[in-house]
Design an enzyme around this catalytic site. Structure first.
Site, short mmCIF file in Angstrom:
data_model
loop_
_atom_site.label_atom_id
_atom_site.label_comp_id
_atom_site.label_asym_id
_atom_site.label_seq_id
_atom_site.Cartn_x
_atom_site.Cartn_y
_atom_site.Cartn_z
N ASP A 278 -52.18 38.21 53.79
CA ASP A 278 -51.09 38.88 54.48
C ASP A 278 -51.27 38.62 55.98
OD1 ASP A 278 -48.95 40.80 54.96
OD2 ASP A 278 -50.55 42.12 55.67
N ASP A 280 -49.52 40.66 59.13
CA ASP A 280 -49.61 41.84 59.98
C ASP A 280 -50.55 42.88 59.39
OD1 ASP A 280 -47.65 40.75 61.72
OD2 ASP A 280 -46.08 41.43 60.36
N THR A 320 -46.17 36.16 54.15
CA THR A 320 -45.81 37.37 54.89
C THR A 320 -44.32 37.66 54.81
OG1 THR A 320 -45.80 38.37 57.10
CG2 THR A 320 -45.71 35.98 57.02
N LYS A 382 -42.24 39.78 49.11
CA LYS A 382 -43.29 40.50 48.39
C LYS A 382 -42.82 41.92 48.05
CE LYS A 382 -46.36 39.90 51.69
NZ LYS A 382 -47.62 39.88 52.48
#
Length: 461
Positions: A278, A280, A320, A382
């Site tokens: 991922d 962030d 992401t 996601k």
């Protein structure tokens, strides 16, 4: 941004002998940077890397994919090469030579391929071009298929590396076309993609129309630059082992990596293992939705952790969600600028990402200034697994042997949906987003500890 070793016997891979391809190895330079190893007694490509000369590793890798015709361009101490390899019979290939009586630069001697690389019908073969100090372990079927699909005059192998700041970079558009060259001697006061020209090419036979006489020529300045303007150059991105071994330190590292099996592991004719990351809260500090590059900062030790992934043989791929595009906070180009900053910061610390995938969509409506073009349901956001499946196809990844590392239950649910092993980090949201009840396989403090856990588990296998 990939086999058994052959020692005189060669294994075909999915393709008949490729009679319309010739492999050309540029081995004519003096190799002044390597004098402490060559002692001016042998040409650089004849240095023994573990149990074989550098150039033999190249020949064997290429020959595994059905290419039998080789031309080696020789110059300084070239007789050492001809005496060792002869006509190539001992390696199951046919080798001829072009002798540079005076240095003709990185491209001038290609003029002589007009005689050396002809087909039975008199046309000039397509040819692979590899520089003699570039160590490779790649699936040539994939690169050749790419070249034939795009029908350009030149396909250049591009990849991320651990030192983009002192490498020639290529600018490649979304269709794979090379639109510019960013030379290493240029002051870079901007963020850039870690997209390195690896010194490996496929050239269509029609390129020989550019050679009217045997004169000194530079491949980039005299050949590629003009073809780039004509939109005839494409970048083939791979994660495979391609390394400039032209300095003593890089040569020694390449030898260590070959002995450790890294070369072989990274070849895309084998299933790859990947650590999906991922962004962030995992790679960079969590600051909510980031729409401005100024707000992007790496997490402590993120570069160190990713550098260890690079050295392990695992791929490192960021996946992401970036709903900032759908919500109208910024455009696609702004997200790409943030990703260039991420690549530049990582590269400055000797780390790189094999690829980056992001989803710009967000299905919920009602946000101020939202962009309706991206307000759609998709299979990439996601915890859907579209981004991961795309990367698995692109890099031949075994998802059952790979990992998802993230700071949210969305990331963990994504990993579970994709059949990955999952690790939650306590940075960023630390799993407190509360969107899913997904349970990770492991919880650790941060990305560095996640990599520790993965590599320790691998050591126990």
């Amino acid at each position: 941004m990939r086999t058994m070793r052959t020692d005189g016997s060669h294994q075909m891979k999915n393709r008949q002998e490729m009679k319309n391809y010739t492999a050309v190895i540029q081995a004519g330079g003096k190799g002044t940077r390597m004098r402490e190893l060559t002692k001016d007694q042998i040409p650089k490509p004849m240095l023994m890397l573990n149990d074989k000369p550098m150039i033999q590793w190249q020949i064997e890798n290429i020959a595994r994919y059905g290419i039998r015709e080789f031309v080696i361009i020789i110059g300084y101490l070239g007789e050492k090469i001809t005496e060792y390899f002869g006509d190539g019979t001992s390696l199951g290939v046919n080798i001829s030579y072009i002798q540079e009586k005076e240095p003709l630069g990185s491209a001038g001697a290609l003029y002589y391929l007009k005689d050396k690389a002809k087909t039975d019908s008199g046309k000039i073969n397509n040819f692979l071009l590899v520089f003699g100090d570039v160590m490779i372990e790649i699936d040539w079927n994939r690169m050749i298929d790419y070249h034939e699909k795009h029908k350009g005059t030149v396909s250049v192998l591009v990849h991320p590396n651990a030192h983009p700041f002192d490498s020639d970079l290529l600018i490649v558009d979304e269709k794979g076309r090379v639109t510019g060259i960013d030379p290493k001697n240029q002051v870079r006061d901007y963020w850039y993609d870690n997209c390195v020209n690896a010194g490996v090419y496929i050239l269509s036979g029609r390129i020989m129309e550019m050679f009217s006489s045997p004169r000194k020529m530079d491949l980039e300045k005299d050949i590629l630059s003009g073809l780039i303007e004509q939109k005839e150059v494409y970048g083939y991105h791979t994660s495979e082992y391609v390394k400039d071994a032209g300095t003593p330190d890089r040569f020694k590292k390449a030898a260590m990596e070959q002995a450790a099996g890294i070369w072989e592991k990274k070849c895309l004719d084998k299933k790859q293992r990947c650590i999906f990351l991922d962004r962030d809260g995992t790679v960079n500090r969590f600051k909510g939705l980031i729409s401005d590059e100024k707000d992007f900062e790496l997490e402590d030790n993120a570069a160190k952790a990713i550098r260890r992934i690079n050295e392990s043989g695992f791929l490192a791929v960021v996946v992401t969600n970036q709903p900032v595009v759908a919500r109208g906070m910024c455009g696609i180009e702004d997200v790409e600028r943030i990703h260039r900053k991420m690549q530049t910061l990582l590269g400055n610390e000797g780390a790189y990402l094999d690829d980056i995938a992001f989803c710009p969509h967000h299905p919920e409506r009602g946000y101020p200034e939202e962009n309706p073009a991206y307000k759609v349901a998709c299979n990439c956001r996601k915890p859907a697994v579209g981004m991961i499946q795309d990367m698995a196809k692109r890099y031949h990844i075994d998802l059952s042997e790979s990992y998802m590392v993230g700071d949210s239950t969305v990331d963990i649910q994504t990993g579970i949906n994709a059949g990955l092993k999952t690790i939650l980090v306590r940075t960023g949201q630390a799993g407190k987003d509360g969107k899913y009840k997904a349970e990770p396989d492991c919880v650790v403090d941060g990305l560095e500890e996640a990599v520790d856990y993965i590599l320790s588990a691998e050591d126990l296998r």
